[in-house]
Scaffold this motif. Structure first.
Motif, PDB file in Angstrom:
ATOM      1  N   ALA A 194       0.824  -1.204   0.000  1.00  0.00           N
ATOM      2  CA  ALA A 194       0.000   0.000   0.000  1.00  0.00           C
ATOM      3  C   ALA A 194       0.859   1.255   0.000  1.00  0.00           C
ATOM      4  CB  ALA A 194      -0.934  -0.007   1.201  1.00  0.00           C
ATOM      5  N   SER A 195       2.016   1.189   0.657  1.00  0.00           N
ATOM      6  CA  SER A 195       2.932   2.324   0.677  1.00  0.00           C
ATOM      7  C   SER A 195       3.443   2.622  -0.723  1.00  0.00           C
ATOM      8  CB  SER A 195       4.106   2.028   1.615  1.00  0.00           C
ATOM      9  OG  SER A 195       5.017   3.091   1.634  1.00  0.00           O
ATOM     10  N   ALA A 196       3.785   1.578  -1.469  1.00  0.00           N
ATOM     11  CA  ALA A 196       4.231   1.763  -2.854  1.00  0.00           C
ATOM     12  C   ALA A 196       3.111   2.341  -3.707  1.00  0.00           C
ATOM     13  CB  ALA A 196       4.711   0.429  -3.425  1.00  0.00           C
ATOM     14  N   MET A 197       1.897   1.850  -3.502  1.00  0.00           N
ATOM     15  CA  MET A 197       0.746   2.353  -4.251  1.00  0.00           C
ATOM     16  C   MET A 197       0.499   3.828  -3.957  1.00  0.00           C
ATOM     17  SD  MET A 197      -3.299   1.281  -3.952  1.00  0.00           S
ATOM     18  CE  MET A 197      -3.415   1.979  -2.287  1.00  0.00           C
ATOM     19  N   ASN A 198       0.472   4.185  -2.691  1.00  0.00           N
ATOM     20  CA  ASN A 198       0.160   5.561  -2.311  1.00  0.00           C
ATOM     21  C   ASN A 198       1.211   6.541  -2.818  1.00  0.00           C
ATOM     22  OD1 ASN A 198      -2.193   4.838  -0.979  1.00  0.00           O
ATOM     23  ND2 ASN A 198      -1.173   4.561   0.980  1.00  0.00           N
ATOM     24  N   GLY A 199       2.476   6.177  -2.681  1.00  0.00           N
ATOM     25  CA  GLY A 199       3.536   7.055  -3.152  1.00  0.00           C
ATOM     26  C   GLY A 199       3.466   7.282  -4.646  1.00  0.00           C
ATOM     27  N   ALA A 200       3.224   6.211  -5.399  1.00  0.00           N
ATOM     28  CA  ALA A 200       3.161   6.320  -6.857  1.00  0.00           C
ATOM     29  C   ALA A 200       1.923   7.084  -7.314  1.00  0.00           C
ATOM     30  CB  ALA A 200       3.176   4.919  -7.481  1.00  0.00           C
ATOM     31  N   VAL A 201       0.783   6.790  -6.715  1.00  0.00           N
ATOM     32  CA  VAL A 201      -0.466   7.439  -7.129  1.00  0.00           C
ATOM     33  C   VAL A 201      -0.439   8.931  -6.803  1.00  0.00           C
ATOM     34  CG1 VAL A 201      -2.930   7.608  -6.631  1.00  0.00           C
ATOM     35  CG2 VAL A 201      -1.895   5.377  -7.052  1.00  0.00           C
ATOM     36  N   PHE A 202       0.020   9.276  -5.614  1.00  0.00           N
ATOM     37  CA  PHE A 202       0.042  10.686  -5.231  1.00  0.00           C
ATOM     38  C   PHE A 202       0.882  11.503  -6.201  1.00  0.00           C
ATOM     39  CE2 PHE A 202       2.024  14.261  -3.011  1.00  0.00           C
ATOM     40  CZ  PHE A 202       0.910  14.947  -2.568  1.00  0.00           C
ATOM     41  N   ASP A 203       2.067  10.983  -6.527  1.00  0.00           N
ATOM     42  CA  ASP A 203       2.958  11.755  -7.387  1.00  0.00           C
ATOM     43  C   ASP A 203       2.477  11.803  -8.825  1.00  0.00           C
ATOM     44  OD1 ASP A 203       5.663  12.492  -8.802  1.00  0.00           O
ATOM     45  OD2 ASP A 203       5.975  12.794  -6.673  1.00  0.00           O
ATOM     46  N   SER A 204       1.854  10.739  -9.291  1.00  0.00           N
ATOM     47  CA  SER A 204       1.429  10.696 -10.696  1.00  0.00           C
ATOM     48  C   SER A 204       0.082  11.360 -10.925  1.00  0.00           C
ATOM     49  CB  SER A 204       1.365   9.237 -11.172  1.00  0.00           C
ATOM     50  OG  SER A 204       0.357   8.514 -10.477  1.00  0.00           O
ATOM     51  N   THR A 205      -0.581  11.825  -9.871  1.00  0.00           N
ATOM     52  CA  THR A 205      -1.883  12.475 -10.044  1.00  0.00           C
ATOM     53  C   THR A 205      -1.813  13.961  -9.686  1.00  0.00           C
ATOM     54  OG1 THR A 205      -2.532  11.697  -7.828  1.00  0.00           O
ATOM     55  CG2 THR A 205      -3.213  10.365  -9.716  1.00  0.00           C
TER      56      THR A 205
END
Length: 250
Positions: free
Chosen positions: A65-76
């Motif tokens: 979930a940490s990997a998901m959140n970091g990637a989604v936040f930056d790419s959105t």
């Protein structure tokens, strides 16, 4: 040429590293609140026919979930600001970089951010006694794969957003996955009718992949999870590149 945009982002964000670091603390808080606090009440959990302490069960899910959140936040949010308000990419196109370099560069930067979160969280999980296998080291590249899948899809979705209010839809997608992708409970605890829905979500495959590695239970299912996320990453990257090219060159 995409690496030049990654370097630009690094030079920009190194002055606001505290903001980036803050994203690391959320899964750590969940680890100690859920894994240690609730784990003392729950006791052991059965997964893959094996009893493990609850903190050992939940730590891999929080890493994914940490990997998901970091990637989604930056790419959105960051990409949306650069695209709609800062008009950064209009300036980028005045250089040798093209629209597809923009897409690849931003996805790579979001992936690196998710990777940093995951590596730091794995270190904390090890200190908390939630790592039981040397294969847990492979959870870091696994988290990179998760970051790629979510960053590419997240950036593709961002190209359709018109206002900041549209980001409520991102949260509407991310929060249920975080709570119900076998993150805090084994898949078998869900009603049979919902198990197929849970297994169809990308975070479920990320959680299952990281959990298998951190528990040292590597089997054929691991290839299924990897293939799912690779396909998602490829589709998302191609989709993002096409959308960015259409938006910037119209």
């Amino acid at each position: 040429m995409a690496r030049m945009l990654v370097e630009r982002n690094y030079r920009s964000f190194r002055r606001t590293w505290v903001i980036i670091a803050s994203g690391f603390f959320e899964p750590v808080f969940f680890l100690f609140a859920m894994g240690v606090g609730i784990g003392s009440l729950v006791g052991d959990v059965e997964t893959e026919g094996r009893l493990v302490p609850y903190v050992v069960f939940v730590a891999p899910a929080l890493l994914a979930a940490s990997a998901m959140n970091g990637a989604v936040f930056d790419s959105t949010t960051n990409v949306f600001f650069k695209l709609k308000y800062a008009k950064l990419y209009d300036s980028v196109l005045a250089t040798p970089l093209g629209p597809r370099d923009v897409a690849l560069g931003e996805i790579a930067w979001a992936l690196l951010r998710g990777l940093v979160y995951s590596a730091a969280f794995l270190a904390v999980a090890a200190l908390a006694g939630a790592v039981t296998s040397p294969l847990a080291l492979l959870a870091v590249p696994a988290a990179t794969l998760i970051g790629w899948a979510f960053a590419s899809i997240g950036m593709a979705a961002t190209t359709y957003m018109r206002t900041w209010a549209d980001f409520d839809y991102v949260q509407l997608a991310i929060l249920p996955m975080f709570l119900f992708s076998a993150t805090f409970f084994p898949l078998e605890t869900y009603p049979a009718a919902l198990q197929g829905v849970v297994q169809a979500t990308p975070l479920f495959h990320g959680v299952a992949m990281v959990r298998d590695l951190m528990l040292g239970q590597v089997g054929p299912d691991l290839l299924v999870h990897v293939a799912y996320l690779v396909v998602l990453g490829l589709v998302g990257t191609a989709w993002t590149a096409r959308r960015i090219e259409r938006l910037l060159l119209r």
